[in-house]
Design an enzyme around this catalytic site. Structure first.
Site, PDB file in Angstrom:
ATOM      1  N   ARG A 148       0.747  -1.246   0.000  1.00  0.00           N
ATOM      2  CA  ARG A 148       0.048   0.010  -0.107  1.00  0.00           C
ATOM      3  C   ARG A 148       1.056   1.288  -0.027  1.00  0.00           C
ATOM      4  O   ARG A 148       2.015   1.172   0.428  1.00  0.00           O
ATOM      5  CB  ARG A 148      -0.902  -0.085   1.297  1.00  0.00           C
ATOM      6  CG  ARG A 148       0.095  -0.117   2.354  1.00  0.00           C
ATOM      7  CD  ARG A 148      -1.111   0.304   3.823  1.00  0.00           C
ATOM      8  NE  ARG A 148      -0.111   0.178   5.000  1.00  0.00           N
ATOM      9  CZ  ARG A 148       0.605   0.884   5.411  1.00  0.00           C
ATOM     10  NH1 ARG A 148       1.031   2.040   4.900  1.00  0.00           N
ATOM     11  NH2 ARG A 148       1.412   0.736   6.387  1.00  0.00           N
TER      12      ARG A 148
ATOM     13  N   GLY B  47       2.038   4.827   1.623  1.00  0.00           N
ATOM     14  CA  GLY B  47       2.271   5.453   2.895  1.00  0.00           C
ATOM     15  C   GLY B  47       3.523   4.573   3.602  1.00  0.00           C
ATOM     16  O   GLY B  47       4.158   3.988   2.928  1.00  0.00           O
ATOM     17  N   GLN B  48       3.531   5.225   4.925  1.00  0.00           N
ATOM     18  CA  GLN B  48       4.629   4.776   5.717  1.00  0.00           C
ATOM     19  C   GLN B  48       4.222   3.561   6.833  1.00  0.00           C
ATOM     20  O   GLN B  48       3.174   3.023   6.453  1.00  0.00           O
ATOM     21  CB  GLN B  48       5.432   5.784   6.226  1.00  0.00           C
ATOM     22  CG  GLN B  48       5.849   6.973   5.737  1.00  0.00           C
ATOM     23  CD  GLN B  48       7.567   6.667   5.255  1.00  0.00           C
ATOM     24  OE1 GLN B  48       8.207   5.908   5.570  1.00  0.00           O
ATOM     25  NE2 GLN B  48       7.761   7.347   3.990  1.00  0.00           N
TER      26      GLN B  48
ATOM     27  N   TYR C  20       0.247   0.773  12.581  1.00  0.00           N
ATOM     28  CA  TYR C  20      -0.051  -0.503  13.424  1.00  0.00           C
ATOM     29  C   TYR C  20      -1.653  -0.853  13.243  1.00  0.00           C
ATOM     30  O   TYR C  20      -2.549   0.269  13.280  1.00  0.00           O
ATOM     31  CB  TYR C  20      -0.051   0.114  14.783  1.00  0.00           C
ATOM     32  CG  TYR C  20      -0.108  -0.971  16.086  1.00  0.00           C
ATOM     33  CD1 TYR C  20       0.208  -2.127  16.101  1.00  0.00           C
ATOM     34  CD2 TYR C  20      -1.389  -0.661  16.864  1.00  0.00           C
ATOM     35  CE1 TYR C  20      -0.169  -3.126  16.993  1.00  0.00           C
ATOM     36  CE2 TYR C  20      -1.636  -1.501  17.685  1.00  0.00           C
ATOM     37  CZ  TYR C  20      -1.124  -3.125  17.644  1.00  0.00           C
ATOM     38  OH  TYR C  20      -1.645  -3.749  18.648  1.00  0.00           O
TER      39      TYR C  20
ATOM     40  N   LEU D 122      -4.878   5.771   6.506  1.00  0.00           N
ATOM     41  CA  LEU D 122      -5.230   5.505   4.973  1.00  0.00           C
ATOM     42  C   LEU D 122      -4.100   5.151   4.138  1.00  0.00           C
ATOM     43  O   LEU D 122      -3.038   5.751   4.128  1.00  0.00           O
ATOM     44  CB  LEU D 122      -5.876   6.887   4.615  1.00  0.00           C
ATOM     45  CG  LEU D 122      -7.061   6.785   3.816  1.00  0.00           C
ATOM     46  CD1 LEU D 122      -7.947   8.131   3.936  1.00  0.00           C
ATOM     47  CD2 LEU D 122      -6.957   6.653   2.307  1.00  0.00           C
TER      48      LEU D 122
ATOM     49  N   CYS E  71       2.847   6.563  10.287  1.00  0.00           N
ATOM     50  CA  CYS E  71       2.848   7.132   8.678  1.00  0.00           C
ATOM     51  C   CYS E  71       4.183   8.262   8.677  1.00  0.00           C
ATOM     52  O   CYS E  71       4.098   9.036   7.802  1.00  0.00           O
ATOM     53  CB  CYS E  71       1.575   7.905   8.570  1.00  0.00           C
ATOM     54  SG  CYS E  71       0.240   6.933   8.988  1.00  0.00           S
TER      55      CYS E  71
END
Length: 213
Positions: free
Chosen positions: A71, A73-74, A77, A139, A169
């Protein structure tokens, strides 16, 4: 002829990897006649590292596994008490751009929280939904062959302490929030239906079929 109907799967509490694999298989094998799906799930504790994720944002994972994800992003959790919603949509068929889908998902959460009397907002510089400066929803999406997978993760009544082991993130010191801080009675069981109702409204209220695992 294609029927605008969405299959909604309530999957309960599941390990991350089999669900991720199933999402990939669904997206790889779907065609223009395949119905869109929304998956509602909670995950056992796991850190997932996004495609652009940098190792330095994982500070001290300890006993919680770190899994690479494709996905955007970073690192984030996932754990029990967090409502995850995966959106498996044919964007081309729905005439939705990627940015429009991100906005739609953020608005779904903003509308859901507004019903609970919680004022929330997206941020231009950091995707997700925030209450004040605190992040309440993460997200991350992937688009393949014009179809989306992955989605959003809304903190409901989870233990937030594992977020202290990472820079959520990619933001050092990012504070996290959960719905139960304002609404102690909140659970994934009573939040999931609201979340679903709000996303379906923004998708112009297609027919849907609810399937429990």
């Amino acid at each position: 002829m294609y029927q605008d109907k969405i299959l909604v799967r309530q999957l309960g509490l599941q390990p991350y990897e089999p669900i991720s694999q199933a999402m990939h298989e669904f997206t790889d094998t779907r065609d223009d006649s395949t119905l869109d799906e929304i998956w509602l799930v909670e995950h056992y504790p796991v850190f997932t590292q996004g495609q652009a994720g940098k190792a330095e944002h994982i500070l001290m994972p300890g006993d919680i596994p770190v899994i690479q994800s494709d996905r955007g992003g970073q690192v984030t959790y996932h754990g029990p008490g967090q409502q995850v919603m995966y959106v498996l949509l044919n964007l081309k068929r729905r005439k939705l751009g990627v940015r429009e889908l991100v906005t739609l998902l953020e608005q779904t959460v903003v509308n859901t929280l507004a019903e609970l009397g919680i004022e929330a907002h997206p941020r231009a510089d950091a995707p997700g939904v925030y209450v004040g400066e605190k992040k309440i929803c993460s997200l991350g999406l992937r688009i393949r062959r014009g179809c989306s997978f992955h989605g959003l993760a809304l903190n409901v009544n989870m233990d937030l302490s594992p977020f202290l082991r990472i820079n959520p993130c990619g933001y050092a010191g990012m504070e996290m929030a959960k719905i139960s801080q304002w609404k102690p009675e909140a659970t994934t069981n009573n939040i999931a239906p609201r979340l679903l109702e709000n996303i379906l409204a923004l998708l112009n209220n297609p027919d849907f079929e609810y399937i429990t695992a």
